[in-house]
Design a protein around this motif. Structure first.
Motif, PDB file in Angstrom:
ATOM      1  N   LEU A   1     -25.554  -1.025  -1.235  1.00 13.59           N
ATOM      2  CA  LEU A   1     -24.522   0.540  -1.058  1.00 13.59           C
ATOM      3  C   LEU A   1     -23.163  -0.174  -1.122  1.00 13.59           C
ATOM      4  O   LEU A   1     -22.189   0.614  -2.041  1.00 13.59           O
ATOM      5  CB  LEU A   1     -24.835   1.188   0.258  1.00 13.59           C
ATOM      6  CG  LEU A   1     -26.285   1.699   0.150  1.00 13.59           C
ATOM      7  CD1 LEU A   1     -26.275   2.374   1.673  1.00 13.59           C
ATOM      8  CD2 LEU A   1     -26.112   3.062  -0.747  1.00 13.59           C
ATOM      9  N   ILE A   2     -22.587  -1.103  -0.591  1.00 10.85           N
ATOM     10  CA  ILE A   2     -21.447  -1.584  -0.659  1.00 10.85           C
ATOM     11  C   ILE A   2     -20.864  -1.888  -2.233  1.00 10.85           C
ATOM     12  O   ILE A   2     -20.044  -1.538  -2.554  1.00 10.85           O
ATOM     13  CB  ILE A   2     -21.148  -2.866   0.422  1.00 10.85           C
ATOM     14  CG1 ILE A   2     -21.265  -2.632   1.703  1.00 10.85           C
ATOM     15  CG2 ILE A   2     -19.823  -3.552   0.175  1.00 10.85           C
ATOM     16  CD1 ILE A   2     -21.427  -3.881   2.509  1.00 10.85           C
ATOM     17  N   VAL A   3     -22.027  -2.700  -2.698  1.00 12.05           N
ATOM     18  CA  VAL A   3     -21.817  -3.204  -4.187  1.00 12.05           C
ATOM     19  C   VAL A   3     -21.777  -1.876  -4.937  1.00 12.05           C
ATOM     20  O   VAL A   3     -20.886  -1.869  -5.901  1.00 12.05           O
ATOM     21  CB  VAL A   3     -22.796  -4.275  -4.380  1.00 12.05           C
ATOM     22  CG1 VAL A   3     -22.718  -4.460  -6.075  1.00 12.05           C
ATOM     23  CG2 VAL A   3     -22.608  -5.319  -3.714  1.00 12.05           C
ATOM     24  N   ASP A   4     -22.478  -0.989  -4.785  1.00  8.38           N
ATOM     25  CA  ASP A   4     -22.587   0.324  -5.836  1.00  8.38           C
ATOM     26  C   ASP A   4     -21.502   1.135  -5.479  1.00  8.38           C
ATOM     27  O   ASP A   4     -20.960   1.703  -6.495  1.00  8.38           O
ATOM     28  CB  ASP A   4     -23.706   1.173  -5.327  1.00  8.38           C
ATOM     29  CG  ASP A   4     -25.176   0.594  -5.620  1.00  8.38           C
ATOM     30  OD1 ASP A   4     -25.045  -0.478  -6.630  1.00  8.38           O
ATOM     31  OD2 ASP A   4     -26.056   0.900  -5.457  1.00  8.38           O
ATOM     32  N   ARG A   5     -20.676   1.036  -4.302  1.00 12.75           N
ATOM     33  CA  ARG A   5     -19.362   1.823  -4.041  1.00 12.75           C
ATOM     34  C   ARG A   5     -18.475   1.143  -5.181  1.00 12.75           C
ATOM     35  O   ARG A   5     -17.744   1.746  -5.684  1.00 12.75           O
ATOM     36  CB  ARG A   5     -18.934   2.073  -2.684  1.00 12.75           C
ATOM     37  CG  ARG A   5     -17.864   2.751  -2.786  1.00 12.75           C
ATOM     38  CD  ARG A   5     -18.019   4.083  -2.958  1.00 12.75           C
ATOM     39  NE  ARG A   5     -16.781   4.865  -2.921  1.00 12.75           N
ATOM     40  CZ  ARG A   5     -16.008   5.076  -4.056  1.00 12.75           C
ATOM     41  NH1 ARG A   5     -16.368   4.598  -5.186  1.00 12.75           N
ATOM     42  NH2 ARG A   5     -14.871   5.860  -3.810  1.00 12.75           N
ATOM     43  N   VAL A   6     -18.224   0.011  -5.050  1.00 11.55           N
ATOM     44  CA  VAL A   6     -17.416  -0.949  -5.742  1.00 11.55           C
ATOM     45  C   VAL A   6     -17.397  -0.798  -7.289  1.00 11.55           C
ATOM     46  O   VAL A   6     -16.458  -0.273  -7.845  1.00 11.55           O
ATOM     47  CB  VAL A   6     -17.461  -2.377  -5.335  1.00 11.55           C
ATOM     48  CG1 VAL A   6     -16.404  -2.926  -6.144  1.00 11.55           C
ATOM     49  CG2 VAL A   6     -16.968  -2.579  -3.838  1.00 11.55           C
ATOM     50  N   LEU A   7     -18.720  -0.809  -7.855  1.00 14.27           N
ATOM     51  CA  LEU A   7     -19.156  -0.680  -9.086  1.00 14.27           C
ATOM     52  C   LEU A   7     -18.808   0.962  -9.828  1.00 14.27           C
ATOM     53  O   LEU A   7     -18.400   1.046 -10.679  1.00 14.27           O
ATOM     54  CB  LEU A   7     -20.622  -0.933  -9.446  1.00 14.27           C
ATOM     55  CG  LEU A   7     -20.717  -2.649  -9.309  1.00 14.27           C
ATOM     56  CD1 LEU A   7     -22.135  -2.814  -9.527  1.00 14.27           C
ATOM     57  CD2 LEU A   7     -19.855  -3.414  -9.938  1.00 14.27           C
TER      58      LEU A   7
END
Length: 304
Positions: A245-251
């Motif tokens: 979820l952290i990575v997806d928010r950045v992407l």
């Protein structure tokens, strides 16, 4: 729609009306509700990407097949019988159809400041990482339509001495009814809800710190729990790993910047907090199977 060099931003409701070409105005700086039918014929047909400081609800009862709504990087055509939610941080763009019917409602966060509610925690459909368009049954649409009609009638009754508190109460009633519909929809989609409070706090913290915090440990420290406890709670409620979820928010932010702006890959990587553009490119390609430039070319070509 053509990719623009910058994303428009509106802090004021009436200013957004002016730029969108809508002739209507509100006498309340923090609130406005009106029908889509009122926007004809003055409103512009194509609206380039923009963000709002305030919140927006759109009840779309009927739509045109020639209409397009874009929320973040998702394009939706012809979503009749839906309610959509836009909050600060969402990027929207649209092509207006000629047969759209429904209601639009705008409100500033301050409009409900006297009530003990957290818009992002209590109403998950406002979070950029969550589902923000709900399909409606005919019964659900009729229920929401009644809410919007009461709000519209109250808004137009400018002589009523308790107009503003009545609007605030009616808006809260609408939001909690939408929350019930949202939870019902998620239940039908087989989502569980074991640790909603911790998961909600995590998603809220993610919105505030995704540019600077990239580890589960960092968010566990912010929420005063262990990383294992946080990961377990997120996995059980949302069905995904906290790190993903952290990575997806950045992407998600990266995709918006790649599609809606002409910033270079290096500038985007710097804005997102990467020490090296190569680190950003490597992560982007690993998750999306495209380099940032390949994604920009593909997204622009697909949406043109």
């Amino acid at each position: 729609m053509q990719r623009r060099k910058q994303i428009l931003h509106f802090d004021d409701i009436n200013h957004s009306h002016e730029i969108m070409g809508f002739s209507g105005r509100t006498d309340l700086p923090d609130f406005h509700v009106y029908t889509l039918e009122e926007t004809y014929p003055s409103t512009r047909q194509v609206m380039p990407p923009y963000t709002l400081r305030f919140y927006c609800l759109l009840l779309l009862e009927e739509n045109s097949q020639d209409a397009v709504i874009e929320l973040n990087t998702e394009r939706l055509a012809g979503p009749s019988n839906t309610i959509s939610f836009q909050s600060p941080g969402h990027v929207s763009a649209w092509i207006r159809g000629e047969a759209q019917k429904g209601f639009l409602l705008y409100f500033q966060p301050e409009f409900l400041s006297q009530y003990v509610v957290s818009l992002l925690e209590d109403f998950p459909f406002f979070r950029p990482t969550e589902l923000h368009i709900l399909p409606l049954t005919s019964t659900e649409k009729a229920t929401l339509r009644d809410h919007f009609l009461r709000l519209e009638r109250t808004f137009k009754n400018k002589q009523h001495p308790y107009r503003v508190p009545m609007l605030q109460g009616l808006l809260l009633t609408l939001l909690f009814d939408c929350k019930g519909l949202y939870e019902s929809y998620c239940t039908r989609q087989a989502h569980s809800s074991i640790h909603p409070s911790l998961a909600a706090q995590f998603l809220q913290a993610l919105e505030q710190h995704y540019l600077t915090q990239r580890t589960v440990q960092a968010y566990a420290d912010l929420l005063h729990v262990t990383p294992n406890h946080l990961s377990h709670a997120i996995s059980n409620e949302i069905g995904r790993k906290a790190y993903d979820l952290i990575v997806d928010r950045v992407l998600l932010e990266a995709k918006k910047l790649l599609y809606y702006t002409d910033l270079s890959v290096g500038e985007i990587a710097n804005y997102l907090g990467f020490e090296e553009a190569t680190h950003f490119t490597r992560l982007f390609k690993r998750k999306l199977a495209l380099t940032p430039l390949e994604y920009r070319h593909h997204a622009t070509k697909q949406h043109t």
